[in-house]
Write a protein that holds these residues in place. Structure first.
Motif, PDB file in Angstrom:
ATOM      1  N   SER A 150       1.758 -16.003   1.116  1.00 49.53           N
ATOM      2  CA  SER A 150       0.270 -16.628   0.897  1.00 49.53           C
ATOM      3  C   SER A 150       0.183 -17.663   1.853  1.00 49.53           C
ATOM      4  O   SER A 150       1.122 -18.606   2.047  1.00 49.53           O
ATOM      5  CB  SER A 150      -0.069 -16.670  -0.289  1.00 49.53           C
ATOM      6  N   THR A 151      -1.057 -17.655   2.486  1.00 51.46           N
ATOM      7  CA  THR A 151      -1.388 -18.944   2.940  1.00 51.46           C
ATOM      8  C   THR A 151      -2.756 -19.418   2.460  1.00 51.46           C
ATOM      9  O   THR A 151      -3.440 -18.528   1.679  1.00 51.46           O
ATOM     10  CB  THR A 151      -1.473 -18.840   4.667  1.00 51.46           C
ATOM     11  N   LEU A 152      -3.330 -20.721   3.077  1.00 50.59           N
ATOM     12  CA  LEU A 152      -4.834 -21.052   2.600  1.00 50.59           C
ATOM     13  C   LEU A 152      -5.440 -20.670   3.721  1.00 50.59           C
ATOM     14  O   LEU A 152      -5.507 -21.166   4.937  1.00 50.59           O
ATOM     15  CB  LEU A 152      -4.559 -22.457   2.085  1.00 50.59           C
ATOM     16  N   GLY A 153      -6.938 -20.077   3.367  1.00 51.01           N
ATOM     17  CA  GLY A 153      -7.796 -19.935   4.332  1.00 51.01           C
ATOM     18  C   GLY A 153      -8.496 -21.059   4.542  1.00 51.01           C
ATOM     19  O   GLY A 153      -8.440 -22.075   3.995  1.00 51.01           O
ATOM     20  N   ALA A 154      -9.759 -20.756   5.389  1.00 56.23           N
ATOM     21  CA  ALA A 154     -10.581 -21.958   5.939  1.00 56.23           C
ATOM     22  C   ALA A 154     -11.462 -22.405   4.726  1.00 56.23           C
ATOM     23  O   ALA A 154     -11.671 -23.571   4.522  1.00 56.23           O
ATOM     24  CB  ALA A 154     -11.465 -21.421   6.790  1.00 56.23           C
ATOM     25  N   ASN A 155     -11.680 -21.633   3.719  1.00 55.89           N
ATOM     26  CA  ASN A 155     -12.259 -22.055   2.498  1.00 55.89           C
ATOM     27  C   ASN A 155     -11.501 -22.343   1.086  1.00 55.89           C
ATOM     28  O   ASN A 155     -11.876 -22.421  -0.064  1.00 55.89           O
ATOM     29  CB  ASN A 155     -13.505 -21.241   2.083  1.00 55.89           C
ATOM     30  N   ARG A 156     -10.091 -22.761   1.545  1.00 55.94           N
ATOM     31  CA  ARG A 156      -8.957 -22.806   0.721  1.00 55.94           C
ATOM     32  C   ARG A 156      -8.632 -21.653  -0.428  1.00 55.94           C
ATOM     33  O   ARG A 156      -8.063 -22.179  -1.350  1.00 55.94           O
ATOM     34  CB  ARG A 156      -9.672 -24.210  -0.157  1.00 55.94           C
ATOM     35  N   GLU A 157      -9.122 -20.743   0.137  1.00 57.38           N
ATOM     36  CA  GLU A 157      -8.969 -19.714  -0.741  1.00 57.38           C
ATOM     37  C   GLU A 157      -7.467 -19.057  -0.406  1.00 57.38           C
ATOM     38  O   GLU A 157      -7.004 -19.245   0.851  1.00 57.38           O
ATOM     39  CB  GLU A 157      -9.745 -18.403  -0.665  1.00 57.38           C
ATOM     40  N   LYS A 158      -6.675 -18.337  -1.384  1.00 57.53           N
ATOM     41  CA  LYS A 158      -5.436 -17.916  -1.228  1.00 57.53           C
ATOM     42  C   LYS A 158      -5.607 -16.511  -0.220  1.00 57.53           C
ATOM     43  O   LYS A 158      -6.137 -15.495  -0.605  1.00 57.53           O
ATOM     44  CB  LYS A 158      -4.557 -17.709  -2.516  1.00 57.53           C
ATOM     45  N   ILE A 159      -4.911 -16.501   0.817  1.00 61.21           N
ATOM     46  CA  ILE A 159      -4.825 -15.163   1.723  1.00 61.21           C
ATOM     47  C   ILE A 159      -3.421 -14.753   1.608  1.00 61.21           C
ATOM     48  O   ILE A 159      -2.290 -15.234   1.861  1.00 61.21           O
ATOM     49  CB  ILE A 159      -5.149 -15.599   3.122  1.00 61.21           C
ATOM     50  N   CYS A 160      -3.417 -13.430   1.149  1.00 59.02           N
ATOM     51  CA  CYS A 160      -2.208 -12.615   0.995  1.00 59.02           C
ATOM     52  C   CYS A 160      -1.849 -11.615   2.065  1.00 59.02           C
ATOM     53  O   CYS A 160      -2.638 -10.785   2.516  1.00 59.02           O
ATOM     54  CB  CYS A 160      -2.100 -12.100  -0.133  1.00 59.02           C
ATOM     55  N   SER A 161      -0.514 -11.537   2.609  1.00 59.11           N
ATOM     56  CA  SER A 161      -0.029 -10.830   3.326  1.00 59.11           C
ATOM     57  C   SER A 161       1.095 -10.176   2.999  1.00 59.11           C
ATOM     58  O   SER A 161       2.019 -10.706   2.311  1.00 59.11           O
ATOM     59  CB  SER A 161       0.056 -11.217   4.891  1.00 59.11           C
ATOM     60  N   VAL A 162       1.551  -8.534   3.404  1.00 60.94           N
ATOM     61  CA  VAL A 162       2.807  -8.175   3.089  1.00 60.94           C
ATOM     62  C   VAL A 162       3.700  -8.646   4.026  1.00 60.94           C
ATOM     63  O   VAL A 162       3.413  -8.935   5.379  1.00 60.94           O
ATOM     64  CB  VAL A 162       2.781  -6.484   2.893  1.00 60.94           C
ATOM     65  N   ASN A 163       5.154  -8.909   3.754  1.00 65.59           N
ATOM     66  CA  ASN A 163       6.222  -9.204   4.551  1.00 65.59           C
ATOM     67  C   ASN A 163       6.742  -8.207   5.521  1.00 65.59           C
ATOM     68  O   ASN A 163       7.460  -8.538   6.257  1.00 65.59           O
ATOM     69  CB  ASN A 163       6.979 -10.118   3.720  1.00 65.59           C
ATOM     70  N   CYS A 164       6.459  -7.075   5.098  1.00 65.06           N
ATOM     71  CA  CYS A 164       7.679  -5.911   5.914  1.00 65.06           C
ATOM     72  C   CYS A 164       6.963  -4.546   5.785  1.00 65.06           C
ATOM     73  O   CYS A 164       6.033  -4.329   4.707  1.00 65.06           O
ATOM     74  CB  CYS A 164       8.874  -6.061   5.494  1.00 65.06           C
ATOM     75  N   ARG A 165       7.376  -3.705   6.484  1.00 64.37           N
ATOM     76  CA  ARG A 165       7.162  -2.422   6.435  1.00 64.37           C
ATOM     77  C   ARG A 165       8.167  -1.504   5.468  1.00 64.37           C
ATOM     78  O   ARG A 165       7.551  -0.568   4.875  1.00 64.37           O
ATOM     79  CB  ARG A 165       7.080  -1.781   7.638  1.00 64.37           C
ATOM     80  N   GLN A 166       9.069  -1.999   5.460  1.00 64.12           N
ATOM     81  CA  GLN A 166      10.195  -1.255   4.613  1.00 64.12           C
ATOM     82  C   GLN A 166      11.183  -2.245   4.142  1.00 64.12           C
ATOM     83  O   GLN A 166      11.199  -3.591   4.636  1.00 64.12           O
ATOM     84  CB  GLN A 166      11.026  -0.223   5.540  1.00 64.12           C
ATOM     85  N   ILE A 167      11.880  -1.885   3.005  1.00 65.87           N
ATOM     86  CA  ILE A 167      13.016  -2.518   2.345  1.00 65.87           C
ATOM     87  C   ILE A 167      14.271  -1.959   2.277  1.00 65.87           C
ATOM     88  O   ILE A 167      14.168  -0.582   2.270  1.00 65.87           O
ATOM     89  CB  ILE A 167      12.693  -3.235   1.030  1.00 65.87           C
ATOM     90  N   LEU A 168      15.353  -2.683   2.471  1.00 66.75           N
ATOM     91  CA  LEU A 168      16.702  -1.959   2.241  1.00 66.75           C
ATOM     92  C   LEU A 168      17.450  -2.875   1.256  1.00 66.75           C
ATOM     93  O   LEU A 168      17.510  -3.946   1.220  1.00 66.75           O
ATOM     94  CB  LEU A 168      17.620  -2.277   3.848  1.00 66.75           C
ATOM     95  N   LEU A 169      17.919  -2.112   0.256  1.00 71.02           N
ATOM     96  CA  LEU A 169      18.641  -2.634  -0.967  1.00 71.02           C
ATOM     97  C   LEU A 169      20.135  -2.276  -0.748  1.00 71.02           C
ATOM     98  O   LEU A 169      20.599  -1.042  -0.672  1.00 71.02           O
ATOM     99  CB  LEU A 169      18.094  -2.101  -2.175  1.00 71.02           C
ATOM    100  N   ASP A 170      20.913  -3.446  -0.757  1.00 71.59           N
ATOM    101  CA  ASP A 170      22.359  -3.236  -0.994  1.00 71.59           C
ATOM    102  C   ASP A 170      22.880  -2.815  -2.414  1.00 71.59           C
ATOM    103  O   ASP A 170      22.429  -3.745  -3.330  1.00 71.59           O
ATOM    104  CB  ASP A 170      23.118  -4.401  -0.488  1.00 71.59           C
ATOM    105  N   LEU A 171      23.343  -1.892  -2.552  1.00 70.56           N
ATOM    106  CA  LEU A 171      23.759  -1.374  -4.042  1.00 70.56           C
ATOM    107  C   LEU A 171      25.120  -2.317  -4.220  1.00 70.56           C
ATOM    108  O   LEU A 171      25.653  -2.734  -3.558  1.00 70.56           O
ATOM    109  CB  LEU A 171      24.085   0.002  -3.953  1.00 70.56           C
ATOM    110  N   PRO A 172      25.257  -2.549  -5.598  1.00 69.34           N
ATOM    111  CA  PRO A 172      26.442  -3.187  -6.105  1.00 69.34           C
ATOM    112  C   PRO A 172      27.608  -2.478  -5.983  1.00 69.34           C
ATOM    113  O   PRO A 172      27.615  -0.973  -6.228  1.00 69.34           O
ATOM    114  CB  PRO A 172      26.178  -3.789  -7.523  1.00 69.34           C
ATOM    115  N   THR A 173      28.578  -3.217  -5.650  1.00 69.35           N
ATOM    116  CA  THR A 173      30.194  -2.398  -5.354  1.00 69.35           C
ATOM    117  C   THR A 173      31.025  -2.947  -6.301  1.00 69.35           C
ATOM    118  O   THR A 173      32.043  -2.206  -6.450  1.00 69.35           O
ATOM    119  CB  THR A 173      30.640  -2.765  -4.139  1.00 69.35           C
TER     120      THR A 173
END
Length: 313
Positions: free
Chosen positions: A72-95
């Motif tokens: 999130s960032t602050l917009g021009a009117n101090r509102e909270k602007i949200c964006s997704v960080n990625c297109r995909q996620i990769l999870l390492d399974l525990p070993t």
């Protein structure tokens, strides 16, 4: 709006699986990710698009931020602007055992959830608003159901309170250190700034060390203490004990020779943590124990399990 560049893939280690899974487990959070798929949006725009109350959107966005799926960032009117960080996620399974946990797992115990106690007047408990729980100087109050609301408890002379913690580490996970912290001070009628008391921590019956409180602090208002509270004790000191393979320490200074191996920790057995002023203490002058809404520090009793770092094993 300044859109935060998306990564194509974010890789999460096994220790983050639970955080990410919790963030993805809610319908509202999935719908937020859908809405943010093509462009950033403000919290207000998300609320309108999803037909959900703005406070609900804010709470769910915060969960996605904590999992590092949304920024999130602050917009021009101090509102909270949200964006997704990625297109995909990769999870390492525990070993191996413990891989799915954070290196430091912390359990915070409310001060009123002790399993047993032994107290004598002067004694008592106060709730978050500063009101008394039960009657002051009546040990029976310590066994009332309302004790779970306690944010301050105190007793004079000798006595103790004991808490039972679950062990979150699975069998086979290597523990490097235990840490216990709490806000404490001595107990005197009203308060006394020169009032020593020897407060001893033990785990599973083994002494971890004794901290000598210099005072029952009441010379100023505690940073978190409610205005309604006018009974003397206002704040304490945040004290940390830790136990490793080399012994036990208070604030980094060696206190006893008790080691982790001597505690007999077991995955299926509770861990008994006792705060006590012993009858034979040199300074036998009671104890105040502060919760997250009283005193100077916004925490209750914290027990942290520090796993052995992978490169140390």
């Amino acid at each position: 709006m300044n859109e935060i560049p998306k990564q194509e893939v974010i890789r999460f280690p096994a220790s983050r699986i639970i955080d990410v899974a919790k963030a993805l487990s809610g319908d509202v959070r999935i719908r937020i990710l859908e809405a943010l798929g093509d462009q950033p949006m403000s919290v207000g725009q998300l609320a309108e698009a999803l037909g959900v109350a703005q406070p609900t959107v804010s709470i769910n966005v915060q969960m996605l931020e904590q999992a590092e799926l949304v920024s999130s960032t602050l917009g021009a009117n101090r509102e909270k602007i949200c964006s997704v960080n990625c297109r995909q996620i990769l999870l390492d399974l525990p070993t191996r055992p413990g891989d799915g946990l954070h290196r430091i797992e912390t359990i915070e115990m409310p001060i009123g959830l002790y399993a047993d106690c032994s107290v004598q007047p002067t004694c008592g408990m106060a709730a978050a608003d500063g009101s008394l729980i039960g009657s002051a100087d009546d040990p029976r109050a310590f066994f009332m159901p309302e004790r779970i609301e306690a944010q301050l408890l105190w007793f004079s002379n000798d006595g103790w309170v004991e808490y039972l913690f679950a062990n979150p580490l699975p069998p086979g996970a290597e523990l490097a250190e235990l840490r216990i912290s709490a806000e404490l001070c001595s107990e005197a009628p009203s308060f006394r700034m020169n009032w020593l008391s020897d407060i001893t921590l033990s785990i599973n019956g083994h002494s971890i060390g004794t901290w000598t409180s210099p005072a029952d602090y009441g010379d100023r208002k505690g940073k978190l203490t409610p205005e309604r509270w006018r009974s003397g004790s206002e704040y304490g000191q945040l004290i940390e004990w830790h136990i490793s393979s080399s012994g036990s320490f208070i604030g980094g200074k060696r206190s006893t020779d008790t080691t982790l191996a001597q505690l007999g920790l077991s995955f299926n057995e509770p861990i008994a943590v006792r705060f006590a002023v012993l009858p034979d203490a040199i300074n036998c002058n009671g104890m105040n124990l502060f919760g997250s809404s009283f005193g100077d520090h916004p925490q209750s009793i914290k027990l942290s399990f520090v796993r052995q770092a992978q490169d140390e094993e």
